[in-house]
Design a protein around this motif. Sequence first.
Motif, PDB file in Angstrom:
ATOM      1  N   ALA A 157      61.322 -12.409  13.360  1.00 35.45           N
ATOM      2  CA  ALA A 157      60.951 -11.166  12.679  1.00 35.45           C
ATOM      3  C   ALA A 157      62.181 -10.473  12.100  1.00 35.45           C
ATOM      4  CB  ALA A 157      60.225 -10.239  13.650  1.00 35.45           C
ATOM      5  N   ILE A 158      63.241 -10.388  12.880  1.00 30.72           N
ATOM      6  CA  ILE A 158      64.468  -9.737  12.411  1.00 30.72           C
ATOM      7  C   ILE A 158      65.060 -10.502  11.235  1.00 30.72           C
ATOM      8  CG2 ILE A 158      66.830  -9.125  13.065  1.00 30.72           C
ATOM      9  CD1 ILE A 158      65.732  -8.680  15.935  1.00 30.72           C
ATOM     10  N   GLU A 159      65.088 -11.815  11.333  1.00 38.52           N
ATOM     11  CA  GLU A 159      65.620 -12.636  10.243  1.00 38.52           C
ATOM     12  C   GLU A 159      64.786 -12.467   8.976  1.00 38.52           C
ATOM     13  OE1 GLU A 159      66.756 -17.343   9.333  1.00 38.52           O
ATOM     14  OE2 GLU A 159      65.788 -16.758  11.226  1.00 38.52           O
ATOM     15  N   THR A 215      51.706  -8.822  15.053  1.00 42.23           N
ATOM     16  CA  THR A 215      52.901  -7.983  15.131  1.00 42.23           C
ATOM     17  C   THR A 215      53.847  -8.674  16.121  1.00 42.23           C
ATOM     18  OG1 THR A 215      52.089  -6.600  16.971  1.00 42.23           O
ATOM     19  CG2 THR A 215      51.569  -5.881  14.716  1.00 42.23           C
ATOM     20  N   PRO A 216      55.165  -8.401  16.066  1.00 45.58           N
ATOM     21  CA  PRO A 216      55.804  -7.310  15.328  1.00 45.58           C
ATOM     22  C   PRO A 216      55.969  -7.619  13.848  1.00 45.58           C
ATOM     23  CG  PRO A 216      57.460  -8.580  16.501  1.00 45.58           C
ATOM     24  CD  PRO A 216      56.132  -9.141  16.907  1.00 45.58           C
ATOM     25  N   GLN A 217      55.619  -6.621  13.009  1.00 39.15           N
ATOM     26  CA  GLN A 217      55.940  -6.690  11.603  1.00 39.15           C
ATOM     27  C   GLN A 217      57.332  -6.110  11.422  1.00 39.15           C
ATOM     28  OE1 GLN A 217      52.646  -5.098   9.350  1.00 39.15           O
ATOM     29  NE2 GLN A 217      51.216  -6.562  10.243  1.00 39.15           N
ATOM     30  N   ALA A 218      58.058  -6.613  10.441  1.00 39.71           N
ATOM     31  CA  ALA A 218      59.494  -6.332  10.365  1.00 39.71           C
ATOM     32  C   ALA A 218      59.875  -5.856   8.965  1.00 39.71           C
ATOM     33  CB  ALA A 218      60.284  -7.591  10.724  1.00 39.71           C
ATOM     34  N   ALA A 223      60.303  -6.982   3.893  1.00 40.83           N
ATOM     35  CA  ALA A 223      59.015  -6.678   4.531  1.00 40.83           C
ATOM     36  C   ALA A 223      58.347  -7.996   4.898  1.00 40.83           C
ATOM     37  CB  ALA A 223      58.116  -5.881   3.596  1.00 40.83           C
ATOM     38  N   ALA A 224      57.963  -8.150   6.166  1.00 41.19           N
ATOM     39  CA  ALA A 224      57.402  -9.428   6.603  1.00 41.19           C
ATOM     40  C   ALA A 224      56.551  -9.241   7.848  1.00 41.19           C
ATOM     41  CB  ALA A 224      58.524 -10.430   6.889  1.00 41.19           C
ATOM     42  N   ALA A 225      55.640 -10.182   8.054  1.00 42.72           N
ATOM     43  CA  ALA A 225      54.772 -10.152   9.233  1.00 42.72           C
ATOM     44  C   ALA A 225      54.583 -11.565   9.749  1.00 42.72           C
ATOM     45  CB  ALA A 225      53.414  -9.545   8.899  1.00 42.72           C
ATOM     46  N   GLY A 262      54.901  -1.312  -3.632  1.00 47.33           N
ATOM     47  CA  GLY A 262      55.602  -2.169  -4.573  1.00 47.33           C
ATOM     48  C   GLY A 262      56.621  -3.097  -3.968  1.00 47.33           C
ATOM     49  N   ALA A 263      56.668  -3.188  -2.650  1.00 49.28           N
ATOM     50  CA  ALA A 263      57.608  -4.097  -1.986  1.00 49.28           C
ATOM     51  C   ALA A 263      56.844  -5.333  -1.532  1.00 49.28           C
ATOM     52  CB  ALA A 263      58.260  -3.413  -0.785  1.00 49.28           C
ATOM     53  N   PRO A 264      57.076  -6.476  -2.151  1.00 48.25           N
ATOM     54  CA  PRO A 264      56.332  -7.683  -1.755  1.00 48.25           C
ATOM     55  C   PRO A 264      56.619  -8.061  -0.304  1.00 48.25           C
ATOM     56  CG  PRO A 264      58.154  -8.244  -3.208  1.00 48.25           C
ATOM     57  CD  PRO A 264      58.044  -6.744  -3.219  1.00 48.25           C
ATOM     58  N   ALA A 265      55.561  -8.402   0.408  1.00 55.23           N
ATOM     59  CA  ALA A 265      55.694  -8.766   1.815  1.00 55.23           C
ATOM     60  C   ALA A 265      55.503 -10.268   1.985  1.00 55.23           C
ATOM     61  CB  ALA A 265      54.672  -8.006   2.655  1.00 55.23           C
ATOM     62  N   TYR A 266      56.130 -10.812   2.995  1.00 56.15           N
ATOM     63  CA  TYR A 266      56.094 -12.243   3.284  1.00 56.15           C
ATOM     64  C   TYR A 266      55.532 -12.470   4.686  1.00 56.15           C
ATOM     65  CZ  TYR A 266      58.981 -12.839  -0.856  1.00 56.15           C
ATOM     66  OH  TYR A 266      59.444 -12.836  -2.151  1.00 56.15           O
ATOM     67  N   VAL A 267      54.990 -13.651   4.890  1.00 60.44           N
ATOM     68  CA  VAL A 267      54.490 -14.046   6.212  1.00 60.44           C
ATOM     69  C   VAL A 267      55.390 -15.155   6.748  1.00 60.44           C
ATOM     70  CG1 VAL A 267      52.593 -15.089   7.489  1.00 60.44           C
ATOM     71  CG2 VAL A 267      52.115 -13.394   5.716  1.00 60.44           C
ATOM     72  N   PHE A 268      55.906 -14.928   7.960  1.00 60.31           N
ATOM     73  CA  PHE A 268      56.703 -15.966   8.612  1.00 60.31           C
ATOM     74  C   PHE A 268      55.905 -16.547   9.778  1.00 60.31           C
ATOM     75  CE2 PHE A 268      57.800 -11.881  10.514  1.00 60.31           C
ATOM     76  CZ  PHE A 268      57.780 -12.134  11.882  1.00 60.31           C
ATOM     77  N   GLU A 269      56.429 -17.578  10.385  1.00 63.89           N
ATOM     78  CA  GLU A 269      55.698 -18.287  11.438  1.00 63.89           C
ATOM     79  C   GLU A 269      55.442 -17.380  12.640  1.00 63.89           C
ATOM     80  OE1 GLU A 269      56.168 -22.139  14.441  1.00 63.89           O
ATOM     81  OE2 GLU A 269      57.754 -21.661  12.980  1.00 63.89           O
TER      82      GLU A 269
END
Length: 395
Positions: A126-128, A169-172, A135-137, A204-211
């Motif tokens: 999440a931190i990475e 979560t955690p979303q980061a 913005a990521a989840a 307006g901030a694109p968010a990404y999904v990580f594993e």
Amino acid sequence: MSSKKVGLLVVAGGRGVRLGADRPKQYLSCAGRPLIAHTLEALAASFPFEAIIVVIRADDRALYDQAIGCLTAGAAKALGLPAIGGATRQQSVLAGLEALAAAEPDIVLVHDAARPFPSADLVGRAIEAAEHHGAAAPGTAMSDTIKQVDAEGRVLATPPRSTLRAVQTPQAFRFTLILEAHRRAASAGVSDLTDDVAVADWAGAPAYVFEGDPLNVKVTTMQDLAAAEARLTAGSSETRVGQGFDVHAFAPGDHVWLCGLRIPHSAALSGHSDADVGLHALADALYGALAEGDIGQHFPPSDPQWKGTASKVFLAHAADRVRARGGAIVNLDVTLICEAPKIGPHREPMRARMAEIAGLDIGRVAVKATTSERLGFTGRGEGIACLATATVRLP
């Protein structure tokens, strides 16, 4: 490990109405401690956060204080004062972000109090992700086929599973990004966004999904709660039972201390401390379950600093020793033996007070009373005796 300052926001203002319990799900007992205590312990162990803020409802403050009383010193170290949330999740997160701003974090993780299994690996990812994307989840792939249906249940579409993720979560986020996004949404009156990546995306901030992590489950139903308890205890603990017994004689006075309560009476109880026979027996029961001696070993009566000490100190210390060993208190049971005072009118306040001191749900504390049928020193009204048992679960 990231060199940036990372803050943590834990959202604990939900009601959990689907459980049908008498309190919000984050404060329900799970493996001997409130659910939120397990969540905070896991998060605190996963990363050295700069600051941790929990967002609560104002009328949950007593439940929250009881829950954090169950934390180890290490888990509580970075914990700040709780922020008071609003009517919606968005309002609550914004209140928490504003409170966290004083710590000036570079990155913030936002986590649900009802997800007690965040791993260090997941927190690291999440931190990475926040560092790289802003913005990521975390998300997990869907194993079931998903159908979109109308109000009558008629199938409208079958979205391809490869494009779907179950978001956790955690979303980061970069802290300034998500704080500004929430402020803008609040100013615009937008309040129906279901999570924080949706807020970032709206701004307006694109968010990404990580594993994500399939084991990072959210407790929503009673079945979920039972599964979480089984997971927290399975194959890694043993159950022990300790017994405690104490006696104190009556002396001149106008009240007695019993199970943490000051009760008016025609006499007092004589002792080096406040002579609370109930708390003394219960503390000894906990020490016995741990095989760590008795009150006299931890608080020698020969030491003048303990003269007149409130016995809640002894019980709190014994409960802390259980937690320091990585254990949990399963049940506390007290039987008071006396002719007077009458215990019945004070039974429920006694249970509540002992639960508060020990950091437990009141449903794990029992108080009973009996006489000795006018036999012996208790029957003659010369004092009070107490028998106590404590059941604990230890690694």
